[in-house]
Design a protein around this motif. Structure first.
Motif, PDB file in Angstrom:
ATOM      1  N   ALA A  24       0.831  -1.205   0.000  1.00 31.72           N
ATOM      2  CA  ALA A  24       0.000   0.000   0.000  1.00 31.72           C
ATOM      3  C   ALA A  24       0.867   1.259   0.000  1.00 31.72           C
ATOM      4  O   ALA A  24       0.554   2.245  -0.675  1.00 31.72           O
ATOM      5  CB  ALA A  24      -0.929  -0.008   1.212  1.00 31.72           C
ATOM      6  N   LEU A  25       1.966   1.230   0.753  1.00 38.77           N
ATOM      7  CA  LEU A  25       2.856   2.390   0.836  1.00 38.77           C
ATOM      8  C   LEU A  25       3.764   2.516  -0.377  1.00 38.77           C
ATOM      9  O   LEU A  25       4.080   3.623  -0.824  1.00 38.77           O
ATOM     10  CB  LEU A  25       3.705   2.303   2.109  1.00 38.77           C
ATOM     11  CG  LEU A  25       2.961   2.452   3.437  1.00 38.77           C
ATOM     12  CD1 LEU A  25       3.894   2.143   4.597  1.00 38.77           C
ATOM     13  CD2 LEU A  25       2.395   3.858   3.577  1.00 38.77           C
ATOM     14  N   PHE A  26       4.209   1.348  -0.905  1.00 38.78           N
ATOM     15  CA  PHE A  26       5.146   1.340  -2.040  1.00 38.78           C
ATOM     16  C   PHE A  26       4.611   0.393  -3.124  1.00 38.78           C
ATOM     17  O   PHE A  26       5.032  -0.765  -3.222  1.00 38.78           O
ATOM     18  CB  PHE A  26       6.537   0.879  -1.591  1.00 38.78           C
ATOM     19  CG  PHE A  26       7.071   1.623  -0.396  1.00 38.78           C
ATOM     20  CD1 PHE A  26       7.658   2.867  -0.546  1.00 38.78           C
ATOM     21  CD2 PHE A  26       6.991   1.078   0.881  1.00 38.78           C
ATOM     22  CE1 PHE A  26       8.162   3.555   0.545  1.00 38.78           C
ATOM     23  CE2 PHE A  26       7.479   1.753   1.980  1.00 38.78           C
ATOM     24  CZ  PHE A  26       8.066   3.004   1.817  1.00 38.78           C
ATOM     25  N   PRO A  27       3.641   0.842  -3.934  1.00 38.10           N
ATOM     26  CA  PRO A  27       3.019  -0.037  -4.947  1.00 38.10           C
ATOM     27  C   PRO A  27       4.017  -0.658  -5.918  1.00 38.10           C
ATOM     28  O   PRO A  27       3.769  -1.750  -6.447  1.00 38.10           O
ATOM     29  CB  PRO A  27       2.055   0.905  -5.676  1.00 38.10           C
ATOM     30  CG  PRO A  27       1.793   2.015  -4.716  1.00 38.10           C
ATOM     31  CD  PRO A  27       3.059   2.193  -3.940  1.00 38.10           C
ATOM     32  N   SER A  28       5.148  -0.005  -6.148  1.00 32.22           N
ATOM     33  CA  SER A  28       6.130  -0.539  -7.098  1.00 32.22           C
ATOM     34  C   SER A  28       6.741  -1.852  -6.618  1.00 32.22           C
ATOM     35  O   SER A  28       7.339  -2.590  -7.411  1.00 32.22           O
ATOM     36  CB  SER A  28       7.238   0.482  -7.348  1.00 32.22           C
ATOM     37  OG  SER A  28       7.914   0.802  -6.146  1.00 32.22           O
ATOM     38  N   LEU A  29       6.587  -2.180  -5.329  1.00 30.30           N
ATOM     39  CA  LEU A  29       7.113  -3.448  -4.810  1.00 30.30           C
ATOM     40  C   LEU A  29       6.422  -4.649  -5.442  1.00 30.30           C
ATOM     41  O   LEU A  29       6.950  -5.759  -5.405  1.00 30.30           O
ATOM     42  CB  LEU A  29       6.953  -3.515  -3.288  1.00 30.30           C
ATOM     43  CG  LEU A  29       7.845  -2.593  -2.450  1.00 30.30           C
ATOM     44  CD1 LEU A  29       7.541  -2.765  -0.972  1.00 30.30           C
ATOM     45  CD2 LEU A  29       9.321  -2.889  -2.717  1.00 30.30           C
ATOM     46  N   VAL A  30       5.250  -4.432  -6.022  1.00 29.10           N
ATOM     47  CA  VAL A  30       4.554  -5.517  -6.722  1.00 29.10           C
ATOM     48  C   VAL A  30       5.443  -6.122  -7.791  1.00 29.10           C
ATOM     49  O   VAL A  30       5.389  -7.328  -8.073  1.00 29.10           O
ATOM     50  CB  VAL A  30       3.239  -4.999  -7.359  1.00 29.10           C
ATOM     51  CG1 VAL A  30       2.616  -6.053  -8.262  1.00 29.10           C
ATOM     52  CG2 VAL A  30       2.255  -4.582  -6.273  1.00 29.10           C
ATOM     53  N   PHE A  31       6.320  -5.316  -8.374  1.00 28.21           N
ATOM     54  CA  PHE A  31       7.159  -5.761  -9.481  1.00 28.21           C
ATOM     55  C   PHE A  31       8.583  -6.111  -9.038  1.00 28.21           C
ATOM     56  O   PHE A  31       9.457  -6.321  -9.885  1.00 28.21           O
ATOM     57  CB  PHE A  31       7.209  -4.679 -10.562  1.00 28.21           C
ATOM     58  CG  PHE A  31       5.852  -4.239 -11.026  1.00 28.21           C
ATOM     59  CD1 PHE A  31       5.138  -5.012 -11.918  1.00 28.21           C
ATOM     60  CD2 PHE A  31       5.284  -3.062 -10.558  1.00 28.21           C
ATOM     61  CE1 PHE A  31       3.878  -4.622 -12.346  1.00 28.21           C
ATOM     62  CE2 PHE A  31       4.035  -2.659 -10.976  1.00 28.21           C
ATOM     63  CZ  PHE A  31       3.324  -3.443 -11.873  1.00 28.21           C
ATOM     64  N   SER A  32       8.817  -6.179  -7.738  1.00 22.37           N
ATOM     65  CA  SER A  32      10.158  -6.475  -7.217  1.00 22.37           C
ATOM     66  C   SER A  32      10.296  -7.960  -6.880  1.00 22.37           C
ATOM     67  O   SER A  32       9.685  -8.448  -5.930  1.00 22.37           O
ATOM     68  CB  SER A  32      10.444  -5.629  -5.969  1.00 22.37           C
ATOM     69  OG  SER A  32      11.645  -6.029  -5.362  1.00 22.37           O
TER      70      SER A  32
END
Length: 383
Positions: free
Chosen positions: A235-243
């Protein structure tokens, strides 16, 4: 960001390497972290450019075709301008730390290894291949292992000093709570230095949440805590979905919890002896869906994990004493061991089924045995 066709910004170089196209023309590839948004972007330069990691640059990007989805996962954008800038007060200048490590090693490869291990700098393809053949990528990538080792060392050295003053001046204080706060502050500073590496961020967030839950008498090692931490970070760092490193970190902790959940009744020493091997096996289908290269040296990974507990703090201590090069010869021999490489890969539908059975294993122990059995017998189907 995409309202204008051009975007001008300052940025930090996260990675820089050279490639050659089919026509034999050489160009430089840059991975940049843009100021303000923190977005990560790849761009190229067709002129010869020499820039080290963490160099500050100014860049003009053509972003008219960048979508919001691209923005979240990291994207490529042609650069019209890219040049180094010199700032009197850069956001966080860690290059002196890099040079301090580099100056202690004659071998560039070992210097790169330590910089990756200590500061999460990008790793070259050559070194990545040598690390992967041993199955220790999870050790080189700064993650929960580092959080655990750093926390243990801080507690080990600070607790006697704290107790000395506590017994004389503040016996009413809670040593565990106070030292935990000190450890969390140190971990946060380190996380800032290494630029919020996803796997370390997950481990740090779990440490903070775990301390909060533990202080209220709630069970810490639980799937609920892992789920809350994961959802909170997404929720805080949506880009983590792609990590990938983030999801590998989450998977590793999940299988660790799963193992403890079903085998906590075993003798402590027996559990300690088999838990690394169990988690290693359970991670095989996850890892080899994305990285198909397999060597039999990877089977020593559980032993390497135990050695790492000693090697990591020893490496830090030697560098603090300016003696970081003492182990270089042994490390080069370790990395240069020759071995045969094979292929072990899984299709996406197998990964989905395996993850589904893994979730069922939270409730049913036989599903855990099914996952362990599948991972073990998969090793007999290497190509």
């Amino acid at each position: 960001m995409t309202r204008e066709s051009l975007h001008v910004n300052t940025a930090t170089v996260l990675n820089h390497y050279t490639k050659t196209n089919e026509k034999g023309r050489t160009y430089d590839v840059f991975k940049l972290k843009l100021d303000g948004s923190g977005a990560e972007v790849y761009t190229v330069s067709w002129r010869v450019v020499t820039m080290s990691i963490k160099t500050r640059v100014k860049v003009k990007l053509k972003v008219d075709k960048v979508t919001f989805y691209d923005y979240l996962k990291g994207f490529f954008a042609p650069s019209l301008t890219l040049y180094e800038i010199y700032e009197d007060d850069p956001p966080l200048d860690v290059k002196p730390l890099y040079r301090f490590v580099e100056e202690q090693h004659e071998s560039e490869k070992i210097a790169e290894l330590y910089k990756t291990l200590l500061f999460a700098t990008p790793i070259s393809k050559e070194l990545r291949d040598e690390v992967q053949k041993w199955g220790i990528s999870h050790l080189i990538a700064i993650s929960g292992y580092n959080v655990g080792v750093i926390s243990f060392l801080l507690f080990f050295f600070l607790k006697p000093l704290y107790q000395f003053f506590q017994s004389r001046y503040f016996p009413y204080r809670n040593a565990t709570a106070d030292l935990t706060m000190v450890v969390l502050v140190v971990l946060f500073i380190y996380m800032v230095v290494i630029d919020f590496v996803p796997s370390f961020l997950r481990a740090f967030a779990m440490s903070v949440l775990g301390f909060f839950i533990y202080s209220r008498g709630i069970k810490v090692l639980s799937f609920e805590m892992l789920g809350l931490t994961t959802l909170g970070l997404l929720a805080l760092f949506p880009s983590l979905v792609f990590s990938l490193s983030f999801w590998f970190s989450v998977a590793g902790v999940f299988y660790l919890f799963l193992f403890l959940h079903h085998f906590a009744s075993l003798n402590r020493w027996v559990l300690l002896a088999i838990i690394d091997l169990g988690v290693f096996l359970l991670m095989v289908p996850i890892v080899h869906t994305f990285f198909p290269v397999f060597t039999f040296l990877q089977l020593t990974s559980p032993l390497s994990s135990l050695v790492f507990i000693v090697f990591y703090p020893l490496g830090v201590l030697l560098h603090v004493l300016n003696l970081g090069g003492i182990l270089d010869g042994y490390l080069l021999e370790f990395l240069h061991v020759k071995t045969q490489s094979y292929l072990l890969s899984f299709p996406w539908w197998v990964l989905g089924l395996y993850v589904g059975v893994s979730l069922v294993a939270i409730r049913f122990k036989f599903a855990l045995y099914a996952c362990l059995g599948f991972a073990f017998f998969a090793l007999f189907f290497i190509q």
